[in-house]
Design an enzyme around this catalytic site. Structure first.
Site, PDB file in Angstrom:
ATOM      1  N   ASP A  87       0.893  -1.151   0.000  1.00  0.00           N
ATOM      2  CA  ASP A  87       0.000   0.000   0.000  1.00  0.00           C
ATOM      3  C   ASP A  87       0.939   1.210   0.000  1.00  0.00           C
ATOM      4  OD1 ASP A  87      -2.067   1.719   0.263  1.00  0.00           O
ATOM      5  OD2 ASP A  87      -2.617   1.140   2.317  1.00  0.00           O
ATOM      6  N   ASP A 122      -2.680   7.405  -3.736  1.00  0.00           N
ATOM      7  CA  ASP A 122      -4.016   8.013  -3.871  1.00  0.00           C
ATOM      8  C   ASP A 122      -4.339   8.851  -2.644  1.00  0.00           C
ATOM      9  OD1 ASP A 122      -3.984   5.545  -2.461  1.00  0.00           O
ATOM     10  OD2 ASP A 122      -6.154   5.452  -2.514  1.00  0.00           O
ATOM     11  N   CYS A 274     -14.781 -21.864  18.761  1.00  0.00           N
ATOM     12  CA  CYS A 274     -13.843 -22.030  17.660  1.00  0.00           C
ATOM     13  C   CYS A 274     -13.001 -23.274  17.911  1.00  0.00           C
ATOM     14  CB  CYS A 274     -12.957 -20.786  17.599  1.00  0.00           C
ATOM     15  SG  CYS A 274     -11.573 -20.887  16.461  1.00  0.00           S
ATOM     16  N   CYS A 276      -9.904 -23.724  16.300  1.00  0.00           N
ATOM     17  CA  CYS A 276      -8.551 -23.497  15.781  1.00  0.00           C
ATOM     18  C   CYS A 276      -7.535 -24.055  16.788  1.00  0.00           C
ATOM     19  CB  CYS A 276      -8.325 -22.016  15.477  1.00  0.00           C
ATOM     20  SG  CYS A 276      -7.845 -21.015  16.901  1.00  0.00           S
ATOM     21  N   CYS A 279      -7.582 -22.124  20.184  1.00  0.00           N
ATOM     22  CA  CYS A 279      -8.761 -22.156  21.049  1.00  0.00           C
ATOM     23  C   CYS A 279      -9.052 -23.535  21.628  1.00  0.00           C
ATOM     24  CB  CYS A 279      -9.984 -21.656  20.285  1.00  0.00           C
ATOM     25  SG  CYS A 279      -9.801 -19.941  19.789  1.00  0.00           S
TER      26      CYS A 279
HETATM   27 ZN   LIG Z   1      -9.736 -19.895  17.539  1.00  0.00          ZN
END
Ligand SMILES: [Zn+2]
Length: 522
Positions: A87, A122, A274, A276, A279
């Site tokens: 960016d 920009d 969750c 993952c 978690c």
């Molecule tokens: Zn998670």
């Protein structure tokens, strides 16, 4: 062209974007890397989380690491062998008003470090801004976009032409129209971050569509600063191919836990919703007790997993042809998102025009929100513009949808045929059904008129829509009489009353039958 799309649904597509370093699959999320404060190393972002690309800020890099980044090249400097987008510093302009570099310097710098995808300098419009000033940001961005082509020297970088205008939709449309005439390989929509932080997803729909409808449809569209999994599905459905997320790290600093159905504060959670790798090993209470830096890292990592999982689910929904169902499911996560999905109605004809006409699976319809779907719009269009019943039937026979499909093969229809043998022989036979409206019997096996499941009985808005379709059909039809089989169980009295009124207005003889048919052979 460096972008090709393989599978489509609504305005979404699974595509391949080829850069000088690698080819990546879209929809694609670029985690934002801040080289001065980064908690998760870039190499891990690919290896552990599976992100093939990342985005970093060329202006910050230039300010802090100019020599090292130019000497090593951006990939080695960051230790990342995927795709690197830069960016330009536009965000810093938005925050600080100006930056200490010219566009020429920023363009040259991005070429020196060898970005795969790079951005012109920009001027972002932002949210709290008067229209006059917004216009200036659009004009100055356009001026710089034109000037850019006189100062770039490398042709192997994909350059991004940003669209500005903020919440002034005419300005967004004008910016997109003018930007589309320049040979950029990618476009981006600026300023959505504040709109999203305010939960104005409805305004976001307008902004995306004002850009999308005025840009070449085959160029990928990046949504700048749109990093929350809650809105990915809707944005992808409207044709956004690329996203970047700084939110995963920023939210982590503030103990905010991202999910595809919204954000939670860590101290509000008793259970992690969750699975993952982070978690599954800890409870929210244990994470709250971690030292600040460890807690921030835990949350940043979970947030990245949550984003990655949502992108994968969206891609699978595109493959299955079920993106609309997916968007509807997400819409129920938050009233602001539901409002935004309703706003899509404004663009239903454009979406219909660019949506595929066949799909790998049948459709699921739940309520009147589904009436916006391209398949419903397309059937209405085809029936009005291209269909006329064969022969000169004197009677129009309207039969309520049956419990099984195709309707004309159902047990209920067989019973009706037995009872009304003579009428059927001379009639134009149509079913009235949710959500498509009128389905002439000879079309009832045409996709997707039989390949769908619909929740019954239809809701009030759907019944009203079907009633309107029946009225329009009776008016277009040349039949002198209408026979309506009345089914109050599914359609209350709305269809009956509407047909009565229409026939009276059109001076058509109406015959109604309260037919009692069983659903199955007993
Ligand atoms: Zn998670």
């Amino acid at each position: 062209m460096s972008f090709e799309s393989r599978e489509k649904d609504l305005l979404a597509r699974i595509g391949k974007l080829k850069t000088k370093t690698c080819t990546v699959e879209t929809p694609l999320l670029f985690p934002v890397i801040n080289p001065t404060t980064q908690t998760i190393p870039p190499s891990q972002i690919k290896k552990e989380f599976g992100f093939e690309a990342l985005i970093t800020n060329a202006y910050i890099l230039k300010q802090h690491f100019q020599k090292q980044s130019v000497d090593k090249g951006i990939h080695k400097f960051l230790d990342f062998d995927g795709m690197v987008m830069t960016d330009s510093g536009a965000y810093q302009i938005l925050v600080y008003g100006d930056i200490q570099a010219t566009q020429e310097e920023i363009v040259q710098y991005q070429e020196q470090i060898g970005s795969d995808v790079a951005t012109i300098l920009d001027i972002p419009t932002g949210w709290k801004i008067m229209e006059k000033h917004a216009r200036q940001t659009v004009n100055e961005t356009l001026r710089r976009a034109k000037e850019f082509f006189t100062c770039k020297t490398r042709d192997d970088i994909l350059w991004v032409g940003p669209v500005q205008g903020g919440r002034y939709l005419d300005l967004v449309a004008e910016s997109a129209t003018r930007m589309s005439k320049l040979p950029f390989q990618i476009h981006a929509l600026g300023s959505p971050t504040e709109v999203m932080e305010r939960y104005r997803f409805d305004v976001l729909v307008d902004m995306i569509m004002a850009a999308k409808m005025n840009l070449p449809i085959d160029r990928p569209l990046h949504l700048f600063g749109a990093g929350h999994p809650l809105m990915f599905a809707l944005a992808v459905a409207l044709g956004c191919d690329l996203f970047d997320s700084a939110a995963y790290a920023l939210y982590a600093k503030e103990n905010r836990y991202m999910t595809e159905i919204g954000t939670f504060r860590l101290d509000e959670l008793e259970y992690f919703p969750c699975t993952c790798p982070k978690c599954t090993r800890k409870t929210p209470k244990q994470v709250l007790e971690l030292p600040d830096k460890e807690r921030e890292l835990f949350l940043a990592e979970h947030n990245l997993y949550a984003c990655a999982a949502e992108i994968r689910r969206i891609k699978q929904a595109i493959r299955d042809g079920r993106l609309w169902e997916y968007v509807e499911m997400r819409a129920n996560s938050h009233p602001a998102l539901y409002t935004a999905v309703k706003r899509v109605a404004k663009y239903k004809h454009f979406i219909e025009k660019h949506s595929p006409s066949t799909k790998p699976s049948g459709l699921f319809f739940y309520n009147h929100l589904s009436l916006i779907r391209p398949e419903v719009i397309r059937h209405q269009k085809l029936l009005t513009e291209r269909y006329s019943p064969s022969g000169q039937a004197k009677t129009l026979l309207l039969i309520p949808q049956t419990t099984t499909k195709p309707f004309h093969k159902s047990y209920e229809y067989k019973q009706i045929r037995k009872k009304l043998k003579q009428e059927i022989a001379k009639a134009n036979v149509c079913f009235y059904a949710a959500p498509f409206g009128i389905i002439p019997i000879e079309l009832d096996e045409v996709y997707p008129l039989s390949q769908h499941e619909t929740a019954m009985p239809p809701d009030k808005e759907t019944i009203e829509y079907i009633a309107e379709q029946i009225t329009n059909y009776i008016k277009r039809n040349t039949s002198k009489t209408v026979t309506l089989i009345h089914d109050p169980k599914n359609w209350n009295n709305t269809i009956l009353q509407t047909v009565k009124k229409t026939c009276k207005q059109e001076q058509i003889t109406l015959k109604t039958i309260n037919i009692k048919v069983s659903e199955h052979k007993t």
